[in-house]
Write a protein that holds these residues in place. Structure first.
Motif, PDB file in Angstrom:
ATOM      1  N   TRP A 156       0.826  -1.212   0.000  1.00 28.10           N
ATOM      2  CA  TRP A 156       0.000   0.000   0.000  1.00 28.10           C
ATOM      3  C   TRP A 156       0.861   1.264   0.000  1.00 28.10           C
ATOM      4  N   SER A 157       1.992   1.239   0.683  1.00 29.05           N
ATOM      5  CA  SER A 157       2.877   2.410   0.647  1.00 29.05           C
ATOM      6  C   SER A 157       3.513   2.551  -0.735  1.00 29.05           C
ATOM      7  N   TYR A 158       3.798   1.425  -1.372  1.00 29.54           N
ATOM      8  CA  TYR A 158       4.330   1.473  -2.734  1.00 29.54           C
ATOM      9  C   TYR A 158       3.302   2.079  -3.678  1.00 29.54           C
ATOM     10  N   LEU A 159       2.066   1.623  -3.577  1.00 29.74           N
ATOM     11  CA  LEU A 159       1.014   2.127  -4.466  1.00 29.74           C
ATOM     12  C   LEU A 159       0.669   3.583  -4.145  1.00 29.74           C
ATOM     13  N   ALA A 160       0.829   3.988  -2.893  1.00 26.68           N
ATOM     14  CA  ALA A 160       0.596   5.394  -2.543  1.00 26.68           C
ATOM     15  C   ALA A 160       1.589   6.286  -3.280  1.00 26.68           C
ATOM     16  N   ASP A 161       2.834   5.850  -3.368  1.00 30.27           N
ATOM     17  CA  ASP A 161       3.840   6.603  -4.109  1.00 30.27           C
ATOM     18  C   ASP A 161       3.518   6.610  -5.606  1.00 30.27           C
ATOM     19  N   VAL A 162       3.039   5.462  -6.099  1.00 30.35           N
ATOM     20  CA  VAL A 162       2.621   5.365  -7.499  1.00 30.35           C
ATOM     21  C   VAL A 162       1.511   6.375  -7.798  1.00 30.35           C
ATOM     22  N   TRP A 163       0.515   6.427  -6.923  1.00 31.38           N
ATOM     23  CA  TRP A 163      -0.624   7.318  -7.135  1.00 31.38           C
ATOM     24  C   TRP A 163      -0.208   8.786  -7.077  1.00 31.38           C
ATOM     25  N   GLU A 164       0.685   9.131  -6.168  1.00 32.93           N
ATOM     26  CA  GLU A 164       1.159  10.509  -6.095  1.00 32.93           C
ATOM     27  C   GLU A 164       1.889  10.902  -7.370  1.00 32.93           C
ATOM     28  N   THR A 165       2.667   9.982  -7.916  1.00 36.71           N
ATOM     29  CA  THR A 165       3.381  10.260  -9.162  1.00 36.71           C
ATOM     30  C   THR A 165       2.404  10.421 -10.317  1.00 36.71           C
ATOM     31  N   MET A 166       1.382   9.574 -10.369  1.00 35.70           N
ATOM     32  CA  MET A 166       0.367   9.690 -11.417  1.00 35.70           C
ATOM     33  C   MET A 166      -0.334  11.042 -11.348  1.00 35.70           C
ATOM     34  N   LYS A 167      -0.713  11.454 -10.152  1.00 35.04           N
ATOM     35  CA  LYS A 167      -1.399  12.742 -10.006  1.00 35.04           C
ATOM     36  C   LYS A 167      -0.484  13.903 -10.387  1.00 35.04           C
ATOM     37  N   ARG A 168       0.780  13.777 -10.042  1.00 33.95           N
ATOM     38  CA  ARG A 168       1.738  14.835 -10.390  1.00 33.95           C
ATOM     39  C   ARG A 168       1.907  14.917 -11.904  1.00 33.95           C
ATOM     40  N   SER A 169       1.914  13.781 -12.566  1.00 34.08           N
ATOM     41  CA  SER A 169       2.025  13.766 -14.029  1.00 34.08           C
ATOM     42  C   SER A 169       0.835  14.457 -14.674  1.00 34.08           C
ATOM     43  N   ILE A 170      -0.352  14.222 -14.117  1.00 27.80           N
ATOM     44  CA  ILE A 170      -1.554  14.882 -14.632  1.00 27.80           C
ATOM     45  C   ILE A 170      -1.456  16.390 -14.436  1.00 27.80           C
ATOM     46  N   HIS A 171      -1.088  16.795 -13.234  1.00 30.07           N
ATOM     47  CA  HIS A 171      -0.998  18.232 -12.929  1.00 30.07           C
ATOM     48  C   HIS A 171       0.008  18.925 -13.834  1.00 30.07           C
ATOM     49  N   GLU A 172       1.185  18.331 -13.994  1.00 29.30           N
ATOM     50  CA  GLU A 172       2.211  18.945 -14.827  1.00 29.30           C
ATOM     51  C   GLU A 172       1.794  18.976 -16.292  1.00 29.30           C
ATOM     52  N   GLY A 173       1.130  17.906 -16.738  1.00 26.98           N
ATOM     53  CA  GLY A 173       0.675  17.863 -18.114  1.00 26.98           C
ATOM     54  C   GLY A 173      -0.396  18.887 -18.423  1.00 26.98           C
ATOM     55  N   LEU A 174      -1.292  19.104 -17.460  1.00 29.11           N
ATOM     56  CA  LEU A 174      -2.346  20.098 -17.646  1.00 29.11           C
ATOM     57  C   LEU A 174      -1.811  21.520 -17.597  1.00 29.11           C
ATOM     58  N   SER A 175      -0.674  21.686 -16.954  1.00 25.51           N
ATOM     59  CA  SER A 175      -0.123  23.029 -16.741  1.00 25.51           C
ATOM     60  C   SER A 175       0.867  23.454 -17.817  1.00 25.51           C
ATOM     61  N   THR A 176       1.163  22.562 -18.748  1.00 26.14           N
ATOM     62  CA  THR A 176       2.207  22.833 -19.733  1.00 26.14           C
ATOM     63  C   THR A 176       1.621  22.973 -21.128  1.00 26.14           C
ATOM     64  N   CYS A 177       2.083  23.974 -21.846  1.00 27.49           N
ATOM     65  CA  CYS A 177       1.658  24.194 -23.228  1.00 27.49           C
ATOM     66  C   CYS A 177       2.876  24.120 -24.145  1.00 27.49           C
ATOM     67  N   GLY A 178       2.622  24.258 -25.434  1.00 23.92           N
ATOM     68  CA  GLY A 178       3.724  24.292 -26.382  1.00 23.92           C
ATOM     69  C   GLY A 178       3.822  23.040 -27.223  1.00 23.92           C
ATOM     70  N   GLU A 179       4.952  22.913 -27.882  1.00 27.33           N
ATOM     71  CA  GLU A 179       5.174  21.836 -28.844  1.00 27.33           C
ATOM     72  C   GLU A 179       6.041  20.739 -28.244  1.00 27.33           C
ATOM     73  N   LEU A 180       5.674  19.492 -28.517  1.00 28.08           N
ATOM     74  CA  LEU A 180       6.487  18.365 -28.091  1.00 28.08           C
ATOM     75  C   LEU A 180       7.742  18.276 -28.947  1.00 28.08           C
ATOM     76  N   GLY A 181       8.761  17.610 -28.434  1.00 25.28           N
ATOM     77  CA  GLY A 181       9.995  17.461 -29.187  1.00 25.28           C
ATOM     78  C   GLY A 181       9.821  16.560 -30.402  1.00 25.28           C
ATOM     79  N   GLY A 182      10.796  16.570 -31.294  1.00 26.14           N
ATOM     80  CA  GLY A 182      10.720  15.764 -32.498  1.00 26.14           C
ATOM     81  C   GLY A 182      10.274  16.579 -33.692  1.00 26.14           C
ATOM     82  N   ASP A 183      10.308  15.943 -34.870  1.00 27.27           N
ATOM     83  CA  ASP A 183      10.024  16.686 -36.100  1.00 27.27           C
ATOM     84  C   ASP A 183       8.593  16.555 -36.581  1.00 27.27           C
ATOM     85  N   LEU A 184       7.686  16.048 -35.727  1.00 25.38           N
ATOM     86  CA  LEU A 184       6.275  16.000 -36.107  1.00 25.38           C
ATOM     87  C   LEU A 184       5.547  17.293 -35.764  1.00 25.38           C
ATOM     88  N   HIS A 185       6.158  18.113 -34.909  1.00 18.18           N
ATOM     89  CA  HIS A 185       5.589  19.413 -34.504  1.00 18.18           C
ATOM     90  C   HIS A 185       4.187  19.241 -33.908  1.00 18.18           C
TER      91      HIS A 185
END
Length: 402
Positions: A156-185
């Motif tokens: 459960w402590s392992y999964l708690a860390d997993v869940w915190e990382t997932m939520k942080r990924s969502i927050h950072e993704g929602l807060s970031t704009c712009g173009e992804l790397g690579g030549d597909l633009h």
């Protein structure tokens, strides 16, 4: 069957099999030959064909830094055991002192030649849903209770860390704009989806928009090399956190309930990995997005307190309707069609949950059967459709460019 810790791994994108796995292999190999002053790595199969887009060469050089490392992309030699194959060589004073072959089998997991995944890392006494279901029903246990029994309370402590990382990924993704790397633009879309409300938005439309925004957020973080959690892979990392985040925010589920859902989803991913594959290079995108959708549907079933048969049906439906899905990343980048597929699969997981609420008693196909079918289907897919960027959208997108 191994620990669900092997399903949920924190790491940086964009690919669990092409970046996380090779990086781990390089570190282990260097540890075996600490006196080496130079390394050489030959990549085969999917690692060779899409390694540039997936940054495989970069992460291997980072793993061996500051030592000199030669990377060879062998796109001709066929692979026999697994399409993600690499040979590592260690040198000292110009002489070879070590060599080994490594397979990156998906989700960041690796096998050195001669190893057996099931024999060396098994902690679960059962390896099919039918066996686990019978065990739980006989003891009046839920699937999450079974996971705790095998893994211990520390899961459960392992999964708690997993869940915190997932939520942080969502927050950072929602807060970031712009173009992804690579030549597909490719422009990031999560921020736009989250903030642009339809002028006459129904409750259903809002649900779809927000679930998609969360899935895009995590997938875009992955594509940009940000930290995410494999669920079960980097390329499919947005499905499970998207549905769990939406349900927690809009239905009020507690973190403890989310962790129990994660354990059930992890068990489903574990069964797929054990009896089939979670590698796009081995079985196409059905093994990645299909598995992620199945995990998400099962996790939702646990979250809503469904019975074991209903959870099985939800997981089965989610996988069944991804059968045959090809893995055809354009230019080897985990962007098109990968990011959008995460959003579509997240919505499909919620649909699978709804069907399970009504139709479980009429089910004709078991979860074990659909997993077996997925593996057989994947093995018979042409190599062009198994993460080689030689067919499908990858082929036609390149052809159509001026």
């Amino acid at each position: 069957m191994e620990s669900i810790r092997e399903i949920y791994k924190k790491g940086r994108g964009p690919s669990s099999s092409h970046t996380m796995g090779p990086f781990k292999a390089a570190k282990i190999f260097w540890g075996r030959y600490p006196s080496a002053d130079r390394f050489r790595v030959i990549l085969y199969g999917s690692l060779a064909l899409t390694g540039k887009g997936h940054m495989t060469d970069s992460v291997i050089r980072d793993a061996f830094s500051p030592l000199e490392t030669e990377i060879v992309f062998d796109k001709q030699t066929p692979t026999s055991f697994h399409p993600n194959t690499a040979d590592f060589f260690a040198y000292q004073n110009g002489k070879q002192i070590g060599q080994t072959r490594v397979y990156s089998i998906g989700g960041g997991s690796i096998l050195f030649e001669g190893e057996s995944l099931r024999e060396t890392r098994s902690i679960y006494p059962y390896s099919t849903f039918r066996e686990i279901s019978r065990y739980c029903v006989d003891r009046n246990m839920r699937l999450c209770d079974f996971v705790e029994e095998i893994e211990g309370r520390e899961i459960w402590s392992y999964l708690a860390d997993v869940w915190e990382t997932m939520k942080r990924s969502i927050h950072e993704g929602l807060s970031t704009c712009g173009e992804l790397g690579g030549d597909l633009h490719v422009m990031r879309k999560a921020h736009y989806l989250y903030n642009q409300r339809h002028i006459d938005e129904s409750a259903q439309t809002k649900e779809n928009r927000l679930v998609c925004a969360y899935a895009f957020a995590v997938s875009e973080q992955n594509a940009s090399g940000g930290e995410i959690v494999t669920a079960p892979t980097c390329g499919a990392c947005g499905v499970l956190p998207a549905v769990l985040k939406y349900m927690q925010k809009h239905k009020g589920f507690s973190d403890e309930q989310i962790l129990r859902a994660l354990s059930t989803g992890g068990l489903i991913g574990n069964l797929i990995k054990t009896n089939a594959s979670i590698s796009g290079a081995e079985c196409g995108c059905q093994a990645e997005i299909g598995s992620a959708c199945s995990m998400a549907a099962a996790a939702l079933g646990e979250l809503f307190g469904m019975g074991i048969e209903q959870i099985e049906y939800a997981a089965e439906v989610a996988m069944e309707h991804h059968l045959g899905l090809t893995c055809d990343p354009i230019r080897g980048l985990v962007q098109i069609p990968c990011i959008e597929r995460n959003a579509v699969a997240a919505m499909r997981a919620i649909n699978a949950l709804s069907l399970a609420n009504f139709l479980t008693a009429m089910s004709k196909i078991s979860f074990d059967t659909v997993v077996k079918t997925m593996y057989e289907t994947g093995i018979h897919l042409k190599s062009e459709y198994r993460e080689t960027s030689e067919g499908g959208l990858a082929k036609h997108y390149i052809r159509n460019q001026k």
